[in-house]
Design a protein around this motif. Structure first.
Motif, short mmCIF file in Angstrom:
data_model
loop_
_atom_site.label_atom_id
_atom_site.label_comp_id
_atom_site.label_asym_id
_atom_site.label_seq_id
_atom_site.Cartn_x
_atom_site.Cartn_y
_atom_site.Cartn_z
N ALA A 1 8.90 -2.64 -5.15
CA ALA A 1 8.32 -3.15 -3.89
C ALA A 1 7.09 -4.01 -4.09
CB ALA A 1 8.00 -1.97 -2.97
N GLN A 2 7.18 -4.96 -4.99
CA GLN A 2 6.07 -5.90 -5.19
C GLN A 2 6.20 -7.07 -4.20
OE1 GLN A 2 3.32 -5.64 -7.42
NE2 GLN A 2 4.09 -3.56 -7.38
N PHE A 3 5.88 -6.78 -2.95
CA PHE A 3 5.91 -7.84 -1.93
C PHE A 3 4.95 -7.51 -0.83
CE2 PHE A 3 9.29 -4.87 -0.65
CZ PHE A 3 9.12 -4.75 0.72
N VAL B 1 4.64 9.24 -8.16
CA VAL B 1 6.00 8.78 -7.85
C VAL B 1 5.97 7.54 -6.96
CG1 VAL B 1 8.08 9.39 -6.56
CG2 VAL B 1 7.11 11.01 -8.19
N THR B 2 5.11 7.55 -5.95
CA THR B 2 5.05 6.42 -5.02
C THR B 2 4.53 5.17 -5.70
OG1 THR B 2 4.58 8.04 -3.28
CG2 THR B 2 4.32 5.73 -2.71
N LYS B 3 3.51 5.31 -6.51
CA LYS B 3 2.97 4.15 -7.24
C LYS B 3 4.03 3.57 -8.18
CE LYS B 3 -1.86 5.74 -7.15
NZ LYS B 3 -2.96 6.32 -7.96
N GLY C 1 -5.54 8.10 -4.73
CA GLY C 1 -5.29 6.68 -4.53
C GLY C 1 -4.37 6.30 -3.39
N PHE C 2 -4.10 7.21 -2.46
CA PHE C 2 -3.32 6.83 -1.29
C PHE C 2 -4.18 5.99 -0.34
CE2 PHE C 2 -0.54 10.42 -2.48
CZ PHE C 2 0.70 9.82 -2.31
N LYS D 1 0.84 -1.19 0.00
CA LYS D 1 0.00 0.00 0.00
C LYS D 1 0.88 1.25 0.00
CE LYS D 1 -3.95 -2.17 2.31
NZ LYS D 1 -3.41 -3.53 2.28
N ILE D 2 0.27 2.40 -0.28
CA ILE D 2 1.05 3.63 -0.36
C ILE D 2 0.53 4.67 0.62
CG2 ILE D 2 1.74 3.21 -2.75
CD1 ILE D 2 -0.32 5.37 -3.59
#
Length: 291
Positions: free
Chosen positions: A289-291, A280-282, A29-30, A2-3
């Motif tokens: 960080a796909q975990f 930027v975060t997405k 979308g945060f 999540k962001i």
């Protein structure tokens, strides 16, 4: 992953308000927001919003509050009055967190010991921090609120490297006490990758994402204002290494929160800043960080 959005990013944008942050973070979308104490206090003092209004908003929207950021300068107090003031501030923050549905308080170490005529050793600083955090846990645990110690990478800070912060968290030995890993702070005072790679990722509660200019470790102009969007031109931080290491050591925070204090970004509108922060975060999460 999540962001999250930290209000450091836009706190001085023209016309800033906490409620606008909530609406815009939801729009772009945060999943989480770190509310900065100075932003909240500013709006409460101006009568722009009440804690109850903010709490009601969180209760009816997807966006939630990840942390109350922060209780600053909690350690190395000399008098009982100073120590009592820290605990009174904690009581007030707990009260606010209960209204806001927040289950995390970031605590920031004290600084500028030289100005007070003090020269504490690392051992003395660790012992003091452990004792204070243990007392804080007694207040926080009944509310289910965790404490996240944020070491700050500047020379004047009493806790300015990952190794020292982690040793303090280990000594407190409570599931309610962990630490904040801010990528800039880790870099700025040369924290050791070997220490991070051997750490228990479950003790890291908050992950702050940012980039920074490539500046000498510990120099006076290497400060928060040199942060930048991760992977921006001139950014020197090894983002893949941060993400891979956190994954390998078992980080369970499930959130990557962007925190940048760059003055030129405050020239953006509040909406432009949050839209860019989300973009930027997405992109960072998709790449690293796909975990």
């Amino acid at each position: 992953m999540k962001i999250g959005f930290n209000e450091a990013n836009d706190r001085f944008c023209k016309g800033h308000s906490v409620m606008n942050d909530l609406e815009l973070c939801e729009k772009y979308g945060f999943d989480f927001i770190d509310i900065q104490s100075e932003c909240l206090n500013r709006d409460l003092d101006a009568g722009k919003v009440t804690l109850e209004e903010l709490g009601a908003w969180f209760a009816s929207h997807h966006l939630k509050m990840l942390s109350y950021n922060a209780l600053c300068f909690f350690n190395m107090k000399e008098t009982q009055a100073e120590k009592d003031a820290v605990m009174a501030e904690l009581d007030e923050i707990i009260r606010r967190c209960d209204i806001l549905g927040c289950k995390m308080i970031v605590v920031v170490p004290s600084k500028d010991m030289q100005a007070r005529g003090l020269t504490p050793t690392r051992k003395e600083i660790r012992e003091d921090a452990v004792a204070v955090l243990k007392e804080m846990v007694k207040k926080c645990e009944p509310h289910g609120i965790k404490l996240s110690l944020e070491f700050c990478g500047e020379p004047s800070m009493t806790i300015n490297r990952f190794e020292d912060a982690y040793a303090i968290v280990e000594a407190v030995d409570s599931p309610y006490v962990g630490l904040t890993l801010d990528q800039y702070h880790f870099y700025a005072m040369g924290s050791g990758w070997d220490a991070l790679e051997k750490a228990d990722g479950k003790k890291i509660f908050v992950w702050h994402l940012n980039g920074t200019e490539d500046l000498p470790c510990g120099c006076y102009y290497n400060n928060d204002e040199k942060r930048m969007w991760p992977d921006a031109d001139g950014d020197c931080l090894p983002h893949k290494r941060y993400a891979d290491t956190l994954k390998q050591i078992g980080f369970e925070g499930d959130c990557c929160t962007i925190e940048i204090f760059r003055p030129e970004y405050y020239e953006m509108t509040q909406e432009e800043n949050i839209r860019k922060s989300a973009e930027v975060t997405k992109a960072h999460v998709a790449k690293y960080a796909q975990f």
